[in-house]
Scaffold this active site. Structure first.
Site, short mmCIF file in Angstrom:
data_model
loop_
_atom_site.label_atom_id
_atom_site.label_comp_id
_atom_site.label_asym_id
_atom_site.label_seq_id
_atom_site.Cartn_x
_atom_site.Cartn_y
_atom_site.Cartn_z
N LEU A 5 0.80 -1.22 0.00
CA LEU A 5 0.00 0.00 0.00
C LEU A 5 0.84 1.28 0.00
CD1 LEU A 5 -2.84 -0.94 2.52
CD2 LEU A 5 -2.86 -1.13 0.03
N LYS A 55 10.87 0.07 14.55
CA LYS A 55 10.57 1.44 14.97
C LYS A 55 11.30 1.86 16.25
CE LYS A 55 6.01 1.65 12.77
NZ LYS A 55 4.57 1.95 12.96
N ALA A 120 -2.25 -2.53 24.38
CA ALA A 120 -1.27 -1.62 24.97
C ALA A 120 0.10 -1.80 24.34
CB ALA A 120 -1.19 -1.85 26.49
N GLY A 122 2.58 -1.40 20.58
CA GLY A 122 3.13 -0.25 19.87
C GLY A 122 2.09 0.67 19.27
N ALA A 123 1.04 0.10 18.66
CA ALA A 123 -0.01 0.94 18.06
C ALA A 123 -0.76 1.72 19.13
CB ALA A 123 -0.98 0.06 17.27
#
Length: 273
Positions: A5, A55, A120, A122-123
């Protein structure tokens, strides 16, 4: 899915704006991230996105071998890097991307409202740490107590810790009933056959639902909410806006949102065939 995407979205934006650039995919092993980031300038790379599982490692690397913007430092993760004459600068566009989608797609202003975040990891951290002191209370629930403890510890470094409340699963129903927004930050829904992580009977009138899962046109949670005439969206808008913010960081040019949205939807359709 993001691998298919994001190039479609960013390359459509480059073409629309007449920018001679191409968004490519690089597969990097976790132990090779430092070497990769150290060599991007030599490779002629002007900017990049960083995805899971890199990340946090990217933030750690740039903390000592570059610089971080305030969001990346506060959210504890980097998803966008800009290459400058002075070196590399890390950004986090996940939080701002979520917030913009929340306001523009879901038509929800979280200030002084109760927000329930399921998950709870990373997102969820990106969502909670960006919302900060805005909501009246942020409730979080996760079966992994270490994740909730880590998020609570991160939150208290920057915000009023009383505004973030960890909820045990047996109390979730009562808390959700007094919340104005439900955010699903768990992987539930990534597979077409996944059930909703929330009992449909708990989706009350007036509740807004934001499911961060974006690789399905509609998750079961979003379908359940829609059947009750509740306003609900998937995370495709978050993917769009975090990408648009990254585009603007790299180029200094206003992102062509409509073009990027169209490219995303076309890529989604191709991916679902």
């Amino acid at each position: 899915m993001a691998h298919s995407l994001s190039p479609a979205m960013q390359n459509a934006a480059f073409k629309e704006c007449g920018i001679d650039a191409e968004y490519l995919i690089y597969d990097v092993e976790p132990d090779g991230l430092g070497d990769f980031l150290g060599g991007v300038k030599k490779e002629g790379i002007a900017g990049l996105n960083v995805t899971i599982p890199h990340k946090i490692k990217a933030r750690e690397y740039l903390q000592y071998n570059g610089s971080l913007d305030a969001n990346a430092a506060r959210l504890g993760a980097v998803n966008t890097v800009k290459v400058t004459g002075d070196g590399l600068c890390g950004y986090n566009t996940d939080g701002p991307g979520f917030y913009r989608s929340l306001v523009e797609d879901l038509k929800f202003e979280p200030e002084d409202k109760n927000v329930f975040v399921l998950g709870a990891g990373g997102a969820a951290t990106a969502v909670v740490m960006y919302l900060g002191n805005g909501p009246k209370t942020i409730f979080i629930s996760d079966i992994d107590s270490k994740k909730t403890d880590d998020l609570k510890n991160s939150y208290r470094k920057y915000y009023d810790e009383k505004r973030l409340v960890v909820i045990e699963s047996e109390r979730s129903a009562g808390v959700l009933m007094k919340s104005g927004l439900l955010v699903n930050a768990t992987p539930a829904g990534m597979k077409k056959e996944d059930p909703s992580p929330v009992d449909k009977r708990l989706l009350h009138p007036g509740l807004r639902v934001y499911d961060l899962v974006y690789n399905q046109p509609a998750t079961q949670l979003v379908k359940d909410a829609g059947s009750l005439k509740l306003h609900a969206v998937t995370g495709l808008g978050m993917l769009l806006y975090q990408g648009a913010i990254a585009f603007e960081i790299w180029t200094g040019v206003k992102a062509p949102i409509a073009v990027m949205r169209k490219a995303l939807k076309e890529a989604m359709r191709k991916g679902s065939r």
